[in-house]
Design a protein around this motif. Structure first.
Motif, PDB file in Angstrom:
ATOM      1  N   LEU A  69       0.838  -1.201   0.000  1.00  0.00           N
ATOM      2  CA  LEU A  69       0.000   0.000   0.000  1.00  0.00           C
ATOM      3  C   LEU A  69       0.876   1.256   0.000  1.00  0.00           C
ATOM      4  O   LEU A  69       0.631   2.205  -0.761  1.00  0.00           O
ATOM      5  N   LEU A  70       1.899   1.275   0.829  1.00  0.00           N
ATOM      6  CA  LEU A  70       2.772   2.449   0.903  1.00  0.00           C
ATOM      7  C   LEU A  70       3.506   2.663  -0.413  1.00  0.00           C
ATOM      8  O   LEU A  70       3.665   3.806  -0.874  1.00  0.00           O
ATOM      9  N   ARG A  71       3.930   1.591  -1.032  1.00  0.00           N
ATOM     10  CA  ARG A  71       4.602   1.737  -2.333  1.00  0.00           C
ATOM     11  C   ARG A  71       3.627   2.233  -3.396  1.00  0.00           C
ATOM     12  O   ARG A  71       3.997   3.046  -4.257  1.00  0.00           O
ATOM     13  N   GLU A  72       2.384   1.743  -3.358  1.00  0.00           N
ATOM     14  CA  GLU A  72       1.378   2.209  -4.316  1.00  0.00           C
ATOM     15  C   GLU A  72       1.119   3.698  -4.175  1.00  0.00           C
ATOM     16  O   GLU A  72       0.744   4.365  -5.157  1.00  0.00           O
ATOM     17  N   LEU A  73       1.297   4.233  -2.977  1.00  0.00           N
ATOM     18  CA  LEU A  73       1.092   5.659  -2.738  1.00  0.00           C
ATOM     19  C   LEU A  73       2.304   6.495  -3.147  1.00  0.00           C
ATOM     20  O   LEU A  73       2.283   7.720  -2.998  1.00  0.00           O
ATOM     21  N   GLY A  74       3.345   5.845  -3.637  1.00  0.00           N
ATOM     22  CA  GLY A  74       4.494   6.583  -4.159  1.00  0.00           C
ATOM     23  C   GLY A  74       5.692   6.663  -3.249  1.00  0.00           C
ATOM     24  O   GLY A  74       6.613   7.453  -3.498  1.00  0.00           O
ATOM     25  N   PHE A  75       5.713   5.841  -2.183  1.00  0.00           N
ATOM     26  CA  PHE A  75       6.816   5.893  -1.230  1.00  0.00           C
ATOM     27  C   PHE A  75       7.847   4.796  -1.509  1.00  0.00           C
ATOM     28  O   PHE A  75       7.505   3.697  -1.962  1.00  0.00           O
ATOM     29  N   ASP A  76       9.095   5.094  -1.197  1.00  0.00           N
ATOM     30  CA  ASP A  76      10.143   4.093  -1.104  1.00  0.00           C
ATOM     31  C   ASP A  76      10.303   3.714   0.360  1.00  0.00           C
ATOM     32  O   ASP A  76      10.183   4.581   1.243  1.00  0.00           O
ATOM     33  N   LEU A  77      10.588   2.440   0.643  1.00  0.00           N
ATOM     34  CA  LEU A  77      10.635   1.962   2.023  1.00  0.00           C
ATOM     35  C   LEU A  77      12.057   1.665   2.470  1.00  0.00           C
ATOM     36  O   LEU A  77      12.855   1.115   1.714  1.00  0.00           O
ATOM     37  N   GLU A  78      12.331   2.017   3.727  1.00  0.00           N
ATOM     38  CA  GLU A  78      13.597   1.686   4.364  1.00  0.00           C
ATOM     39  C   GLU A  78      13.299   0.997   5.691  1.00  0.00           C
ATOM     40  O   GLU A  78      12.517   1.487   6.500  1.00  0.00           O
ATOM     41  N   TYR A  79      13.928  -0.138   5.905  1.00  0.00           N
ATOM     42  CA  TYR A  79      13.769  -0.894   7.152  1.00  0.00           C
ATOM     43  C   TYR A  79      14.590  -0.219   8.245  1.00  0.00           C
ATOM     44  O   TYR A  79      15.780   0.047   8.062  1.00  0.00           O
ATOM     45  N   LEU A  80      13.960   0.037   9.408  1.00  0.00           N
ATOM     46  CA  LEU A  80      14.629   0.756  10.489  1.00  0.00           C
ATOM     47  C   LEU A  80      14.972  -0.115  11.690  1.00  0.00           C
ATOM     48  O   LEU A  80      15.552   0.385  12.648  1.00  0.00           O
ATOM     49  N   GLY A  81      14.608  -1.388  11.664  1.00  0.00           N
ATOM     50  CA  GLY A  81      14.889  -2.250  12.812  1.00  0.00           C
ATOM     51  C   GLY A  81      13.622  -2.917  13.300  1.00  0.00           C
ATOM     52  O   GLY A  81      12.517  -2.649  12.816  1.00  0.00           O
ATOM     53  N   ASP A  82      13.770  -3.792  14.275  1.00  0.00           N
ATOM     54  CA  ASP A  82      12.612  -4.523  14.755  1.00  0.00           C
ATOM     55  C   ASP A  82      12.534  -4.501  16.269  1.00  0.00           C
ATOM     56  O   ASP A  82      13.468  -4.108  16.962  1.00  0.00           O
ATOM     57  N   ARG A  83      11.379  -4.937  16.750  1.00  0.00           N
ATOM     58  CA  ARG A  83      11.121  -5.068  18.182  1.00  0.00           C
ATOM     59  C   ARG A  83      10.247  -6.303  18.349  1.00  0.00           C
ATOM     60  O   ARG A  83       9.075  -6.292  18.011  1.00  0.00           O
ATOM     61  N   ARG A  84      10.881  -7.384  18.839  1.00  0.00           N
ATOM     62  CA  ARG A  84      10.212  -8.688  18.928  1.00  0.00           C
ATOM     63  C   ARG A  84       9.653  -9.069  17.549  1.00  0.00           C
ATOM     64  O   ARG A  84      10.403  -9.118  16.594  1.00  0.00           O
ATOM     65  N   ALA A  85       8.345  -9.315  17.432  1.00  0.00           N
ATOM     66  CA  ALA A  85       7.776  -9.732  16.141  1.00  0.00           C
ATOM     67  C   ALA A  85       7.416  -8.547  15.253  1.00  0.00           C
ATOM     68  O   ALA A  85       6.896  -8.742  14.155  1.00  0.00           O
ATOM     69  N   ASN A  86       7.679  -7.331  15.708  1.00  0.00           N
ATOM     70  CA  ASN A  86       7.308  -6.133  14.956  1.00  0.00           C
ATOM     71  C   ASN A  86       8.546  -5.521  14.303  1.00  0.00           C
ATOM     72  O   ASN A  86       9.678  -5.767  14.730  1.00  0.00           O
ATOM     73  N   TYR A  87       8.315  -4.703  13.278  1.00  0.00           N
ATOM     74  CA  TYR A  87       9.435  -3.988  12.695  1.00  0.00           C
ATOM     75  C   TYR A  87       8.988  -2.601  12.240  1.00  0.00           C
ATOM     76  O   TYR A  87       7.793  -2.336  12.051  1.00  0.00           O
TER      77      TYR A  87
END
Length: 271
Positions: free
Chosen positions: A242-260
């Motif tokens: 969804l975020l990419r469809e809206l025109g964004f590029d994604l960068e992974y910032l890290g995780d917390r347990r099962a979340n990121y």
């Protein structure tokens, strides 16, 4: 099982932070009665070059409180702060008691923050913190979703709030489709947005497609709850798509347990 063995297993499964948190809860329980007699009504926290005071009435030594997130999420808060300019509009989706809203509010000049928090207890503290810091923050006691109506939410302690089905939920809350709320109140689209809503992120983003698709929306910081989002609606992959469809590029910032955490940035050529 010995205490040392339990600590080792927790360290292997969740890391040193979880061990420290468990130790704090265990030993904090003995000291908390004294702390309740001596703690301040408000306490000031500083991150980077901004400061805000936060209501301490709910804070306990033996229980994680959202004020504790200032310590555990300091790097992320600094990252969000670095993206916000003084004249920006900032959306705080899942504001809880207003950590991001109040700190970023101290950065804003002609800009404004808009905070969304559905749970009544947290919303009351949010309002007190906003008033205490005299920051330009407009607040809404709603949960952003993909439809207007109501739903039920489970409330587990101070941090375990999430949508629930039927009778499992202990609290009924109002849901609003974000695009409708923005139109109804004449809100400006955000330049920067933070989303932390315990698994409802796909529903909220789906209801904000038009607003977040505005070319002036530069960044969206989102915590993706990989397990909870499947229970509530959508999936981690669908959030990213969804975020990419809206025109964004994604960068992974890290995780917390099962979340990121991801930072969605709109390149200059798409603005």
């Amino acid at each position: 099982m010995t205490l040392l063995h339990r600590a080792y297993r927790l360290f292997r499964s969740e890391g040193a932070g979880a061990v420290a948190n468990e130790a704090r809860k265990k030993f904090g329980g003995y000291l908390d009665p004294l702390y309740q007699l001596t703690k301040p009504e408000y306490k000031q926290y500083t991150v980077s070059d901004v400061s805000a005071e936060f209501d301490m009435s709910r804070h306990r030594l033996d229980r994680h409180d959202f004020v504790d997130d200032i310590r555990s999420e300091r790097a992320l808060i600094e990252r969000v702060l670095s993206a916000v300019e003084a004249d920006d509009v900032f959306y705080d989706i899942g504001a809880n008691v207003g950590i991001y809203s109040c700190l970023i509010g101290d950065r804003l000049d002609s800009g404004r923050a808009v905070a969304f928090e559905p749970t009544p207890e947290a919303y009351d503290v949010l309002r007190r913190n906003v008033d205490r810091n005299d920051v330009p923050v407009e607040t809404f006691n709603v949960a952003l979703s993909d439809a207007n109506g109501t739903t039920r939410m489970t409330v587990n302690g101070r941090t375990g709030h999430q949508f629930a089905d039927g009778r499992d939920g202990t609290l009924e809350i109002e849901t609003r489709r974000g695009d409708d709320l923005v139109d109804e109140h004449g809100l400006q689209p955000p330049n920067v947005c933070k989303v932390d809503i315990e698994g409802a992120e796909y529903l909220a983003l789906d209801g904000l497609r038009e607003t977040l698709g505005d070319p002036n929306c530069r960044r969206v910081f989102c915590e993706i709850h990989t397990e909870k989002v499947r229970e509530i609606g959508g999936s981690a992959d669908e959030v990213e798509t969804l975020l990419r469809e809206l025109g964004f590029d994604l960068e992974y910032l890290g995780d917390r347990r099962a979340n990121y955490f991801v930072e969605a940035s709109r390149p200059p050529e798409r603005r």
